[in-house]
Design an enzyme around this catalytic site. Sequence first.
Site, PDB file in Angstrom:
ATOM      1  CG  HIS A 157      -1.796  -1.202   1.335  1.00  0.00           C
ATOM      2  ND1 HIS A 157      -2.943  -1.395   0.603  1.00  0.00           N
ATOM      3  CD2 HIS A 157      -1.628  -2.323   2.092  1.00  0.00           C
ATOM      4  CE1 HIS A 157      -3.475  -2.563   0.917  1.00  0.00           C
ATOM      5  NE2 HIS A 157      -2.696  -3.149   1.802  1.00  0.00           N
ATOM      6  CB  SER A 278      17.476  20.342 -14.134  1.00  0.00           C
ATOM      7  OG  SER A 278      16.752  21.530 -14.339  1.00  0.00           O
TER       8      SER A 278
END
Length: 505
Positions: A157, A278
Amino acid sequence: MSEKLWGGRFSSDITDDVLRYTETASVDSRMLEHDLWQNIAHVLMLGYAGINTESDTRALLAGLLEMEGTRADGGLKLDIRQEDVHLNTEFMLIERIGPVGGRMHTARSRNDQVQTDARMVTREWLLDASEELLLFAQDLLGCSEAERETVLPGYTHSQAAQPISAAFWKAAHAQALLRDAARLMDSWKRININPLGSCALAGTTFGLDRDYTSRLLGFDAPMANALDATSTRDWTVEVAASAASGAVNLSRMQEEIVTWSSNEYALVEVHDSFATGSSIMPQKKNPVVAELARGKSGRAVGALVQLLVMEKSVGLGYSCDLQEDKPVYWGALDTYLDTIRLCRRQNLQTTFNGTRGRELCWDNFSTATEIANILVSRFNTPFRTAHRFTGDLVNAALAAGHTLRDVAFTTAFLRDEHDIEISEADMRQICDPLNTLRSYISAGSTGPARVAEQQAQSLSDVAKRLTETRQMRSRLGEAKAESLRTARSVVSGESLTEFTMEVGV
């Protein structure tokens, strides 16, 4: 009047825009080698069956062998004006040897040609993809012994669950890869059957020897029904479904790599050669191969859906709808194979941070189940009661700002609230993630000894299946070699009938 090879019935040619809309030559280049191989086998069979004369057979084979040599040297290119690979090779042959080249297409249609070529390409792709999956699994299973005790938090989960090892995680993904390879190769027996000789849909009045061409092309047997042979595309759906399932399995693996390489987890370090930066943020290191593996899985899933939609409304007998299989089918298979190869290479240089994994297991109560298990085994507490006591402990620790590291709090709580005496030293051993990892003994578990068993058994399976895959590849190579050898012998003057009798046709 039309100049097309099929143009006798037509008073004019198709327009350029119709040609662009209908041609497949631009995506057929991968079938060129197989189309030439198929042509050679078909011409040998026509000669052996007495449908073409030996002199015509020699002329056809000489031209085809010349074309195959040019192709092998990279000099044979498809022309979209000839629509597809089949008309291209026939047109080239006629250009080389004259009108006798038109005898090659006797007792054949593009309908059975394309099915034959596509199956031949697919079976080689199956071998390539299966081998890459097996090698990837082998890499995962062959990780260092130390990784059997490299602690990671397991998740359910998306919440921390119980400690596992890096080797256990790798072994789990290896099992998925082994199933992916098995699914692909299970389709072999439905793909490696020969449509050639089915012609357009009904067979032919010529007495063909389809067993001979099947042997020369490395097929197991001819397809039983000509209408089915030229119409079916269910085998492409089957391969696409296996590719989609495999791509999703890779996507799930790479999702964990992406998540665990974030600063918040810091469990995984992807090698710089599989990451980019980036354009604006100097600190960034983005795991782009793993990210793209997730995204590109959609191509395989989309191809499966498109193939199903393409096929669902086409009755038996060829329709041009079916030529829309190739762009999406080839694209999905190429992308999936590229993804396997890159993810495999990335894995070899990916490192796991066991120290960080151990810290997270401590902080996230990942060993709480072991406290409950001790209450069962040592204090004869029913498991449901032990679960309740341990849940009370976790709730109280969270409220007080403690973790399971705080053994003084843990032992005091169990003593005061539930009358259970465990020493602090004992509790520290029980809750230590590495000790917990070592304590797992059930078959298939994350315990180091059990992981070693999983690795040994699965590596033995990988070795066996790699041998089988390579033997199948070798048989295909031998079939092509026999086709070329027979063709050269006929061209050099040997009687086709005597030669085929000699090799046991």
